[in-house]
Structures are given as C-alpha cells and as structure tokens.
Design a protein around this motif. Sequence first.
Motif, PDB file in Angstrom:
ATOM      1  N   ASP A  66       0.831  -1.206   0.000  1.00  0.00           N
ATOM      2  CA  ASP A  66       0.000   0.000   0.000  1.00  0.00           C
ATOM      3  C   ASP A  66       0.867   1.259   0.000  1.00  0.00           C
ATOM      4  O   ASP A  66       0.568   2.238  -0.689  1.00  0.00           O
ATOM      5  CB  ASP A  66      -0.922   0.024   1.225  1.00  0.00           C
ATOM      6  CG  ASP A  66      -1.987  -1.063   1.177  1.00  0.00           C
ATOM      7  OD1 ASP A  66      -2.191  -1.642   0.084  1.00  0.00           O
ATOM      8  OD2 ASP A  66      -2.594  -1.348   2.220  1.00  0.00           O
ATOM      9  N   THR A  67       1.968   1.216   0.759  1.00  0.00           N
ATOM     10  CA  THR A  67       2.879   2.363   0.805  1.00  0.00           C
ATOM     11  C   THR A  67       3.517   2.590  -0.559  1.00  0.00           C
ATOM     12  O   THR A  67       3.643   3.729  -1.011  1.00  0.00           O
ATOM     13  CB  THR A  67       3.973   2.131   1.876  1.00  0.00           C
ATOM     14  OG1 THR A  67       3.327   1.944   3.135  1.00  0.00           O
ATOM     15  CG2 THR A  67       4.900   3.321   1.972  1.00  0.00           C
ATOM     16  N   GLU A  68       3.894   1.498  -1.225  1.00  0.00           N
ATOM     17  CA  GLU A  68       4.493   1.628  -2.560  1.00  0.00           C
ATOM     18  C   GLU A  68       3.480   2.208  -3.548  1.00  0.00           C
ATOM     19  O   GLU A  68       3.829   3.064  -4.368  1.00  0.00           O
ATOM     20  CB  GLU A  68       4.987   0.269  -3.046  1.00  0.00           C
ATOM     21  CG  GLU A  68       6.222  -0.212  -2.333  1.00  0.00           C
ATOM     22  CD  GLU A  68       6.636  -1.611  -2.755  1.00  0.00           C
ATOM     23  OE1 GLU A  68       6.004  -2.179  -3.678  1.00  0.00           O
ATOM     24  OE2 GLU A  68       7.589  -2.129  -2.175  1.00  0.00           O
ATOM     25  N   ASP A  69       2.236   1.725  -3.472  1.00  0.00           N
ATOM     26  CA  ASP A  69       1.192   2.256  -4.360  1.00  0.00           C
ATOM     27  C   ASP A  69       0.975   3.743  -4.097  1.00  0.00           C
ATOM     28  O   ASP A  69       0.855   4.540  -5.039  1.00  0.00           O
ATOM     29  CB  ASP A  69      -0.128   1.489  -4.161  1.00  0.00           C
ATOM     30  CG  ASP A  69      -0.064   0.077  -4.694  1.00  0.00           C
ATOM     31  OD1 ASP A  69       0.867  -0.220  -5.483  1.00  0.00           O
ATOM     32  OD2 ASP A  69      -0.927  -0.735  -4.321  1.00  0.00           O
ATOM     33  N   LYS A  70       0.923   4.118  -2.827  1.00  0.00           N
ATOM     34  CA  LYS A  70       0.717   5.527  -2.484  1.00  0.00           C
ATOM     35  C   LYS A  70       1.887   6.363  -2.978  1.00  0.00           C
ATOM     36  O   LYS A  70       1.694   7.465  -3.498  1.00  0.00           O
ATOM     37  CB  LYS A  70       0.563   5.666  -0.968  1.00  0.00           C
ATOM     38  CG  LYS A  70       0.177   7.065  -0.532  1.00  0.00           C
ATOM     39  CD  LYS A  70      -0.108   7.107   0.955  1.00  0.00           C
ATOM     40  CE  LYS A  70      -0.489   8.516   1.387  1.00  0.00           C
ATOM     41  NZ  LYS A  70      -0.747   8.590   2.831  1.00  0.00           N
TER      42      LYS A  70
END
Length: 193
Positions: A66-70
């Motif tokens: 999720d952090t990478e997507d954000k």
Amino acid sequence: MADHQDLVETGNDLIDLISDVAKDQELVTAAVKEKIKQDMEMKECVKQMLNDLSVSEQNLGQKLLDTEDKRAQQVEELESLNDQLRKLTKMSQNKDSDIEFLQRELEKLKSSEQEIQMLEQEVEEGTTEIIPEAQHTARLYHNITKIKWEFETQPNILKGVHYGELAIPINIDTSKVSPCEVSNQLWALISTE
C-alpha cells in the motif's frame, strides 16, 4: 504358630506394598495425564502464536504494498504538477500567484514523498525477509516504466512486455546494438505525459 504369624505379617506387608504400588501408579497416571494436557495446551499456544505471526507478516507485507502504491501515486502527481508548472511559466510570466500556489503544492508533495520514503524505508527494514530487495526494485521499476521483464532468457537477450496504452513486446539482442541504442528503444516506449 510363629511361622503362621510371620506369614500373616508378610501377607499384610505384601498387601500394604501392593496398595502403595497401586497408589503410586495412580499418581504416575495422573502426572502423565497432566503432562499430556500441558503438552496439548503448549501445542495450541504455539499454533496460535504461529498463526498470529503469519497474520502480522501478511499485514506488514500489505502495508508495504500500500505504501508503494501511495508513493507511486504521489510520484505521478508530482510529475503532473511539474508539467503544469512548466506550461504556466511558458504561457505567462505575469501569473505569479498561480505559480506560487503550484510551488507550494509541489513542496507539499515533495514533503509527502519524503515521508512516504521514510515510511517505506521503515517498512522495508521490518520486512527484509518478506520481500527481497530485488523483487522490490523490480516492482518499483515496473510501476514506473510499465515494463514487465522476462528473466529466464539468454544473457544477451532482453525480453519483456511494455504495458502502455497497448501491450508492446520487447525482444532486443544486446550483442547486436549498443547500450545507447537499447536505452533509446526503451525510452521510446515510455510516455512523457
């Protein structure tokens, strides 16, 4: 008569001994049952701990994704704001207020990106066993370039697919073209918008 008395005492002693052995056997049986019960409880406790650890690892892995997507979304927004800033500068030097607004937004996004990078680094440090660095790097490059590489090829062959508006296969023999030409061919696939 004394022999009979000795025989009776010996019999009584044997009965007492058998009774003691039976009591000891009951105590041993109870102790074994208690040990088995404790072992079963310990197994259940270990099983629950392993399940909890697995859930924690999955949650941590999802948080990293999720952090990478954000972060990828923030990078796209940052690129978009950079483009808008260049267009406004070319159109008019008199629109200082608009430019200042975009610069503030750009700084906010840069700050957000730094925060995301720090979070990503913290998550990475906590999940080095979950996602190896090479997979993370490959996923990051794929998110940016939209190219999915095939790794099981001959050493001098670059194979993959670029997923832009259309899926375009890539098959380059690096022994026949220069590294500069390989770079130019790959950059030609990536949209500048």
